[in-house]
Design a protein around this motif. Structure first.
Motif, PDB file in Angstrom:
ATOM      1  N   ILE A  13      10.342  13.399  46.680  1.00 11.31           N
ATOM      2  CA  ILE A  13      10.067  12.853  47.992  1.00 11.31           C
ATOM      3  C   ILE A  13       9.505  11.457  47.917  1.00 11.31           C
ATOM      4  N   GLY A  14       9.321  10.839  49.031  1.00 10.14           N
ATOM      5  CA  GLY A  14       8.723   9.498  49.070  1.00 10.14           C
ATOM      6  C   GLY A  14       7.224   9.582  49.203  1.00 10.14           C
ATOM      7  N   LEU A  15       6.529   9.119  48.209  1.00 10.56           N
ATOM      8  CA  LEU A  15       5.073   9.064  48.267  1.00 10.56           C
ATOM      9  C   LEU A  15       4.682   7.721  48.864  1.00 10.56           C
ATOM     10  N   ILE A  16       3.913   7.739  49.919  1.00 10.58           N
ATOM     11  CA  ILE A  16       3.481   6.490  50.537  1.00 10.58           C
ATOM     12  C   ILE A  16       1.972   6.396  50.388  1.00 10.58           C
ATOM     13  N   LEU A  17       1.525   5.394  49.691  1.00 16.48           N
ATOM     14  CA  LEU A  17       0.095   5.252  49.422  1.00 16.48           C
ATOM     15  C   LEU A  17      -0.666   4.879  50.683  1.00 16.48           C
ATOM     16  N   GLY A  18      -1.858   5.452  50.819  1.00 18.21           N
ATOM     17  CA  GLY A  18      -2.742   5.065  51.905  1.00 18.21           C
ATOM     18  C   GLY A  18      -3.400   3.744  51.603  1.00 18.21           C
ATOM     19  N   LEU A  19      -4.122   3.219  52.585  1.00 21.93           N
ATOM     20  CA  LEU A  19      -4.808   1.939  52.410  1.00 21.93           C
ATOM     21  C   LEU A  19      -5.881   2.062  51.362  1.00 21.93           C
ATOM     22  N   SER A  20      -6.017   1.065  50.520  1.00 18.73           N
ATOM     23  CA  SER A  20      -7.057   1.024  49.502  1.00 18.73           C
ATOM     24  C   SER A  20      -7.966  -0.147  49.769  1.00 18.73           C
ATOM     25  N   SER A  21      -8.948  -0.297  48.885  1.00 24.12           N
ATOM     26  CA  SER A  21      -9.900  -1.385  49.078  1.00 24.12           C
ATOM     27  C   SER A  21      -9.308  -2.730  48.711  1.00 24.12           C
ATOM     28  N   VAL A  22      -8.145  -2.768  48.058  1.00 23.95           N
ATOM     29  CA  VAL A  22      -7.580  -4.053  47.665  1.00 23.95           C
ATOM     30  C   VAL A  22      -6.120  -4.212  48.035  1.00 23.95           C
ATOM     31  N   ALA A  23      -5.487  -3.204  48.567  1.00 21.47           N
ATOM     32  CA  ALA A  23      -4.050  -3.316  48.741  1.00 21.47           C
ATOM     33  C   ALA A  23      -3.584  -2.539  49.952  1.00 21.47           C
ATOM     34  N   TRP A 224     -12.753   0.478  27.480  1.00 24.53           N
ATOM     35  CA  TRP A 224     -12.115   1.327  28.493  1.00 24.53           C
ATOM     36  C   TRP A 224     -12.990   1.491  29.725  1.00 24.53           C
ATOM     37  N   ALA A 225     -14.029   0.701  29.839  1.00 25.40           N
ATOM     38  CA  ALA A 225     -15.001   0.842  30.922  1.00 25.40           C
ATOM     39  C   ALA A 225     -14.629  -0.085  32.075  1.00 25.40           C
ATOM     40  N   THR A 226     -13.654   0.317  32.862  1.00 23.83           N
ATOM     41  CA  THR A 226     -13.198  -0.511  33.978  1.00 23.83           C
ATOM     42  C   THR A 226     -14.236  -0.517  35.096  1.00 23.83           C
ATOM     43  N   PRO A 227     -14.586  -1.700  35.615  1.00 21.98           N
ATOM     44  CA  PRO A 227     -15.571  -1.750  36.698  1.00 21.98           C
ATOM     45  C   PRO A 227     -14.984  -1.296  38.021  1.00 21.98           C
ATOM     46  N   ALA A 228     -15.876  -0.933  38.942  1.00 18.06           N
ATOM     47  CA  ALA A 228     -15.519  -0.723  40.349  1.00 18.06           C
ATOM     48  C   ALA A 228     -16.136  -1.842  41.158  1.00 18.06           C
ATOM     49  N   ILE A 229     -15.409  -2.302  42.175  1.00 18.31           N
ATOM     50  CA  ILE A 229     -15.932  -3.307  43.096  1.00 18.31           C
ATOM     51  C   ILE A 229     -16.321  -2.559  44.366  1.00 18.31           C
ATOM     52  N   ILE A 230     -17.630  -2.509  44.649  1.00 19.99           N
ATOM     53  CA  ILE A 230     -18.143  -1.734  45.782  1.00 19.99           C
ATOM     54  C   ILE A 230     -18.945  -2.662  46.672  1.00 19.99           C
ATOM     55  N   GLY A 231     -18.358  -3.103  47.773  1.00 16.14           N
ATOM     56  CA  GLY A 231     -19.051  -4.028  48.658  1.00 16.14           C
ATOM     57  C   GLY A 231     -19.381  -5.327  47.940  1.00 16.14           C
TER      58      GLY A 231
END
Length: 428
Positions: A13-23, A224-231
């Motif tokens: 099926i077609g997976l449609i991504l929801g809104l994210s914090s960057v895209a 492997w410690a990817t940061p998160a951008i939170i506010g």
């Protein structure tokens, strides 16, 4: 309808991504989809005309020995971007409508070294069509370096190979983050086979590549410690066992730090907006949770659960549940208060799970967890959990056999990943 039947329908099926914090929808432009590292796919629309998953296109690049695609792919504006072991950067049409399996372009200027891996996952500015990559061992023509590339043409826009911020002896093994005109990269200095003793977290201007601020950690690196951008904050874990929050828009001041007490943090930070908590894992085998105050960047109410096996992956929070994977090839489900619900061992395919899980949260409450396995006889797998986070079952497998360090990226029903056998594939 059986879980396997449901799974096979979902794969077509077609997976449609929801809104994210960057895209926006239909993009997977950074490690684990967005700057919260959620790794969740949503908005699915069933198509019952077929019950099989098909290989849309593949590409197998040359190279001697165990070399291949070791960082996760990203997908933006209908294009797949991936970095090969030698630092070459490739772009492919996602749907295969244009040159299926043939690169749209290859940038060999920024890399092309004699290394054996590139572990950092790229990031993409979807508004300006700019790709950001960080290279280490695969790049012997210059020092360890960060680059901006035109996502349409493949031309290099800028390069920063400052030995002050990016020493040649350091490695970029973590995902890059792009946010509001800034690029964030994290590096480590490997002191022995299993340890790091230093690292940099660096913020660059996305349009020029000029370093805006840099934090040097002398007690451990970011592996492997990817940061998160939170506010207004950048939050990242470290090999010294600490989690730190930084002032994103100022001069990179450390706002607060907390010691997990459980060895290295070698996975990304996941932020759950609903509970206002961050989740992370440690090499000692613990899942950690902290309340995170987006007003002042502080941590509180520490809690943890002993998963029991080494983890170097990022948790995924989908609905009411948190999913983690480990070196024993076990997928475990927890409630957000860290109460365990169930787990499943898929070691029949021999190998641990090194790629972070990607989850589709279906409308009926079923969660489908997509994982790759770092083993010689392993395919990618999907495991279903019911609406209570229980009754896990392998719903299906797909892709080639082979060692796979990275996880998958999913956009509009297209599933993309590569492995250590030089194979990059797209499935639907």
């Amino acid at each position: 309808m059986t879980k396997r039947t449901v799974f096979m329908l979902l794969l077509s099926i077609g997976l449609i991504l929801g809104l994210s914090s960057v895209a926006c929808a239909s993009d997977w432009p950074t490690f684990q989809k967005n700057n919260y590292n959620n790794g969740v796919v949503d908005g699915i629309a069933p198509d019952t005309t077929t019950a099989t998953i098909n290989e849309v296109w593949t590409d197998t690049i040359g190279g001697a020995g165990w070399v291949g695609w070791d960082g996760a792919p990203i997908i933006a504006n209908g294009t797949v971007y991936e970095v090969y072991f030698n630092g070459y950067v490739y772009a492919y049409n996602l749907t295969g409508a244009v040159n299926p399996g043939e690169p749209l372009w290859v940038n060999s200027e920024v890399g092309g070294g004699a290394g054996t891996f590139e572990l950092s996952t790229a990031a993409y500015d979807t508004e300006n069509d700019v790709l950001f990559v960080a290279l280490s061992n695969g790049n012997s023509t210059t020092d360890t370096s960060v680059h901006a590339i035109n996502g349409v043409t493949g031309d290099t826009i800028w390069t920063n190979n400052s030995t002050t911020y990016f020493p040649a002896s350091y490695q970029f093994n973590s995902g890059i983050k792009y946010d509001d005109g800034k690029v964030y990269v994290a590096s480590c200095h490997v002191s022995s086979m299993y340890d790091t003793d230093a690292g940099h977290l660096t913020c660059l201007d996305a349009s020029t590549g000029v370093v805006e601020w840099d934090y040097h950690c002398g007690t451990g690196g970011f592996y492997w410690a990817t940061p998160a951008i939170i506010g207004d904050y950048v939050v990242i874990g470290c090999d010294d066992g600490y989690v730190r929050s930084f002032d994103k828009d100022g001069d990179g001041t450390v706002i607060e730090y907390v010691n997990t007490g459980h060895n290295q943090v070698r996975g990304g930070i996941t932020y759950d907006e609903d509970s206002e908590c961050i989740f992370l894992t440690t090499e000692a085998g613990y899942l950690h949770k902290y309340d995170f105050d987006t007003d002042d960047g502080s941590f509180s109410n520490a809690d943890d659960a002993n998963v029991g096996t080494r983890m170097t992956t990022t948790p995924t929070v989908a609905g009411d549940f948190v999913y983690v994977v480990d070196d024993g090839a076990t997928i475990s489900c927890y409630e957000k208060d860290l109460t365990p619900t169930s787990s499943i061992d898929i070691t029949n395919s021999w190998g641990g799970i090194k790629g972070s899980p990607v989850v589709y949260d279906a409308a009926d409450g079923t969660d489908y967890v997509y994982v790759t396995i770092n083993g010689p006889t392993a395919k990618a797998s999907c495991v279903s959990f019911d609406e209570y986070g229980e009754s896990p079952a392998v719903a299906g497998t797909f892709g080639p056999l082979g060692y796979t360090l990275q996880g998958v990226a999913i956009v509009d029903g297209y599933i993309v990943f590569g492995n250590d056998a030089k194979y990059l594939g797209c499935f639907k």
